[in-house]
Design a protein around this motif. Sequence first.
Motif, short mmCIF file in Angstrom:
data_model
loop_
_atom_site.label_atom_id
_atom_site.label_comp_id
_atom_site.label_asym_id
_atom_site.label_seq_id
_atom_site.Cartn_x
_atom_site.Cartn_y
_atom_site.Cartn_z
N THR A 129 0.84 -1.21 0.00
CA THR A 129 0.00 0.00 0.00
C THR A 129 0.87 1.25 0.00
O THR A 129 0.56 2.25 -0.69
CB THR A 129 -0.93 0.00 1.23
OG1 THR A 129 -1.73 -1.17 1.22
CG2 THR A 129 -1.84 1.22 1.22
N GLN A 130 1.97 1.22 0.76
CA GLN A 130 2.89 2.36 0.74
C GLN A 130 3.51 2.54 -0.65
O GLN A 130 3.74 3.67 -1.11
CB GLN A 130 4.01 2.14 1.77
CG GLN A 130 3.57 2.34 3.21
CD GLN A 130 4.69 2.05 4.18
OE1 GLN A 130 4.98 0.89 4.49
NE2 GLN A 130 5.34 3.10 4.65
N GLY A 183 1.18 4.41 -2.57
CA GLY A 183 1.25 5.82 -2.17
C GLY A 183 2.38 6.55 -2.87
O GLY A 183 2.24 7.72 -3.27
N ILE A 224 -1.23 8.04 2.45
CA ILE A 224 -1.11 6.57 2.40
C ILE A 224 0.25 6.12 2.92
O ILE A 224 0.35 5.14 3.67
CB ILE A 224 -1.35 6.09 0.96
CG1 ILE A 224 -2.81 6.30 0.56
CG2 ILE A 224 -0.97 4.61 0.84
CD1 ILE A 224 -3.12 5.97 -0.89
#
Length: 592
Positions: free
Chosen positions: A38-39, A42, A64
């Motif tokens: 997820t990072q 981001g 995020i």
Amino acid sequence: MRSLRIAWLWMTTSFKAAPLLMTISSVLVALRAVAAPTQTYGVSLLVDGLAGDRSSTIALGIGIIVGGLAVSFVADVVGWPLQDTAQERMAGRVHADLLDVTTGIPGLTHHERPDVADRLELVRERAWRMGVGAEVLLWAFATVANTVTVLGLLGSVHPLLLLLPLLGASRIWSAYVSSTRQHKAWEDSLPQERLVDRLIEVSKDARTGLELRVFGLGRVLVERIFSLQTERYRRRVEAARWGGKVDGTVRLAFGLAYAAAVVWVIVRARDGLQTAGDVVLVLLLAPQVDQMTGGIAQNVHWVGEVVRSFSRYDWLREYAKDNSWRTSTDPAPARLSSGIELRNVGFSYPGSDSAVLSNVSLTLPAGSAVALVGENGAGKTTLVKLLARMYDPTTGHILVDGVDLATISPDSWRSQLSAGFQDFVKFELTAREVVGIGDVSSESDDAVRAAISRGEAESVVAGLPLGLDTQLGKKFTDGVELSGGQWQRLALARAFMRERPLLLLLDEPTAALDPDAEHRLYEQYAAAARIAASETGGVTVLVSHRFSTVRMADLIVVMHNGRVEEVGSHEDLLAAGARYAELFELQARAYR
């Protein structure tokens, strides 16, 4: 169906060991697994926002990234201690369950069959791998969460990129076949491993040290152990080398394929078909995809080990259930009125076609003292084991006051027994416990001292530095070692803990004592037997080679080659002039 049962056993055992900890840990590992990809997403948003000068996209990307860092921090700080605690509880539960299941098997068949003994040894040896089952299960949750997230991100760039993780599955396959081959090599070498363990135990046991040195067996044992170890390691190294070659080839192919995919995305970005953020996303996901597939590949071994361990555990549970004598639910009688009858009893030990007992028909009257005599191998000890219901007869029946012993609960029946054996156990406990475990329901000091008196073991206890509180056995600090005769006197006292047994089994329990001491002890047993006979109709069964002791019995049973050859009193059998008279004369001649 069995695979589902094993998976359910794994999951329920993990969560039953620490339900709250496992639930919290499952959530935390899933969040930690999702945080990294997820990072990465981001970062891709941040790049696209900077390239297009879009403030909202930049803010979302930063949010995020920061959120992912916060989740990872909390999951690491809180999660690892919880996982360690859950794993410890899981290991404790597994070992407690194994002990409960194995000790709950009422018979001795599993000790006599080599194939069952091998599997039991494997269950015990690999039990710790079930102990890490909680950790592996959490890793599986994390892997599912991470895989779903990575697939979603790759698919958002281009659907064809979903092929990359599928190609990575080839590494999982290679790890699986490698693990399977190594496990097969391990199982094939298990008989050698058991023998090596036994030989090592013999070589370091103080009880065997004298003969090892007298006969010069040290080098022989070392050479035998080395030969067995070499054969074990040869099989396992061959399997490991084969697995390394397969895994290396597959990993190289996967690496080349992913490199080609990265170049393809860059070309599409130059043509305006992908954004700069897409290129960054694929580049940053590359090590994560490699780590994901590599992690799965590496942990396939552990998943396989845990599954196989729970498969063996499932087998053990089923074996214990099938051999639990569940239909034996009747209570043992409080007293005997007619006695114990063996009706056409035959028996062969598990895995053997040779009959140890054949067509044995015999009545042991209530209140009687019965002696079993005969040469070594005549079947006397086997008959004692059947009376204690360590086995059920292969053919025929044993009746207790007309009720089939096979229908009586083994625990209920054994609670009415007491026994003394030639091959007694040297329990390395305190002296009080060594005697008291003969009847754990009445382990009071008075009962223990009374049993010690009846077993003529007062001199043994008097010579101990702390009396009944003395720790026995040299393996313990300040532990005291006893002579064979002293250990045997405590074992005899243990047999006296139950004062009114329905069945007293004495299988050469005084072999380490001199004839005078044996005679005095049997007088004690005879007195106890007479009391038990008058109050409960109890039967005493005695196995001895000394005819001066045997002649005290009410009934003497002469056994030969697994059959009953003669039955009668000492005087009747002497008058018959058959086998008993011959054996008696041979022994009497030796004392003249």
